[in-house]
Design an enzyme around this catalytic site. Sequence first.
Site, PDB file in Angstrom:
ATOM      1  N   PRO A  96      24.062  19.099  16.952  1.00  0.00           N
ATOM      2  CA  PRO A  96      23.576  18.137  15.958  1.00  0.00           C
ATOM      3  C   PRO A  96      23.211  18.840  14.665  1.00  0.00           C
ATOM      4  O   PRO A  96      22.571  19.897  14.682  1.00  0.00           O
ATOM      5  CB  PRO A  96      22.344  17.524  16.634  1.00  0.00           C
ATOM      6  CG  PRO A  96      22.633  17.642  18.090  1.00  0.00           C
ATOM      7  CD  PRO A  96      23.385  18.941  18.241  1.00  0.00           C
ATOM      8  N   CYS A  97      23.629  18.250  13.534  1.00  0.00           N
ATOM      9  CA  CYS A  97      23.600  19.006  12.279  1.00  0.00           C
ATOM     10  C   CYS A  97      22.660  18.500  11.193  1.00  0.00           C
ATOM     11  O   CYS A  97      22.689  19.049  10.094  1.00  0.00           O
ATOM     12  CB  CYS A  97      25.008  19.051  11.697  1.00  0.00           C
ATOM     13  SG  CYS A  97      25.723  17.403  11.419  1.00  0.00           S
TER      14      CYS A  97
END
Length: 379
Positions: A96-97
């Site tokens: 997840p960014c």
Amino acid sequence: MASVQNSNSIPILSFFTGAGFLDIGFMQAGFKTIWSNEYNINFAKGYASGVSSMTGEEHKISNMTSIIDLGPNQIAKEAFPEGKLPELFGIVGGPPCPDFSVGGKNRGHLGEKADRGRLSQVYVSRILELQPTFFLFENVPGLLRNGKHREFFNHLKLQLSTDYLVEFNILNALEFGVPQDRERVFMVGIKKKWFKKQLGIRNIPREYEWFKWPVDQRYKDAKKRFNWPSISPYGMSPQQPMDIPEELMVGTYICDLEKLKSLPNGLDGLKPKSDKYTVISEGDVSRKSFKRLHRWRYSPTAAYGNNEVHLHPVEPRRISVREALRIQSVPDTYILPVEMPITHKFKTIGNGVPIKLAFVVATAIRNMLEIKEGPNDTY
């Protein structure tokens, strides 16, 4: 030289699987997901429904525990119940960014929400512990373009470089036939020992090009190369440019309204009204939210779960779930479940790697694994 087994049987372990777009690209390139991990229960339901409907075979997430709490021994036991890791297998995933993106306020590897930044380090640790033949790490370009994030990225790369040859690049989905301006960082690695054995050499020269990044000459430099139309008042009929490939324009995918509404997920959408729906010009994507797509342009990056609203070019509404899927180059046979909340549908779609982009990267990795000749000079 050792021979690579049939590419159809090359197994991969998928982390942060989400809706499965990255997995589908690898499947299309001749890989097989034998183990998957997704923490979000709604995303897991979407994966099971979408990938199963598309392939005609039952698919479901293998494990829904956070990888923070999931050790390498358990992963190996679940993925390879026979008790032995094969000589050839891979790990793919995109942590997840939000903490590395502008929209996520650039909190970096110390991000607070759900240990998002920490997950990148944990992912790298699992790669080093499981020692796959190859790996793929996917994330936002902010990991390279922000100074403090670049330092963290280099730290991850350095850890991997002990056992792996490592290359990274920023690829834009638009340059591979996707109607979307979506840049992503891809880091690819191959195990040094395996590769040397494959080539029949003791050392690999520094200058040897062991991995070739995909390039599609039809769309190379697409943003600068084509004469894209600007904004048009809403309700008008701007003329279609003749020099732009149709597959790069969203109108090709989302303006056949009658057909779209008859497709699965074709009527799924968020219904709230706003006076902005008829005021914002076609092609005006200057705002943080309420961006109206232009039928003869590409879409901005699909980020539907981050308070970003994309409006349909010719109708006074947000785009539908099916339209969002098409912008992510997902086939119409991929169907998200009726009971899945709309917000989660948009979120998981926006999180995914466009399937066309996933496919070309997966194909490049397959070509790397099937290499037949080594460098001219062996040491």
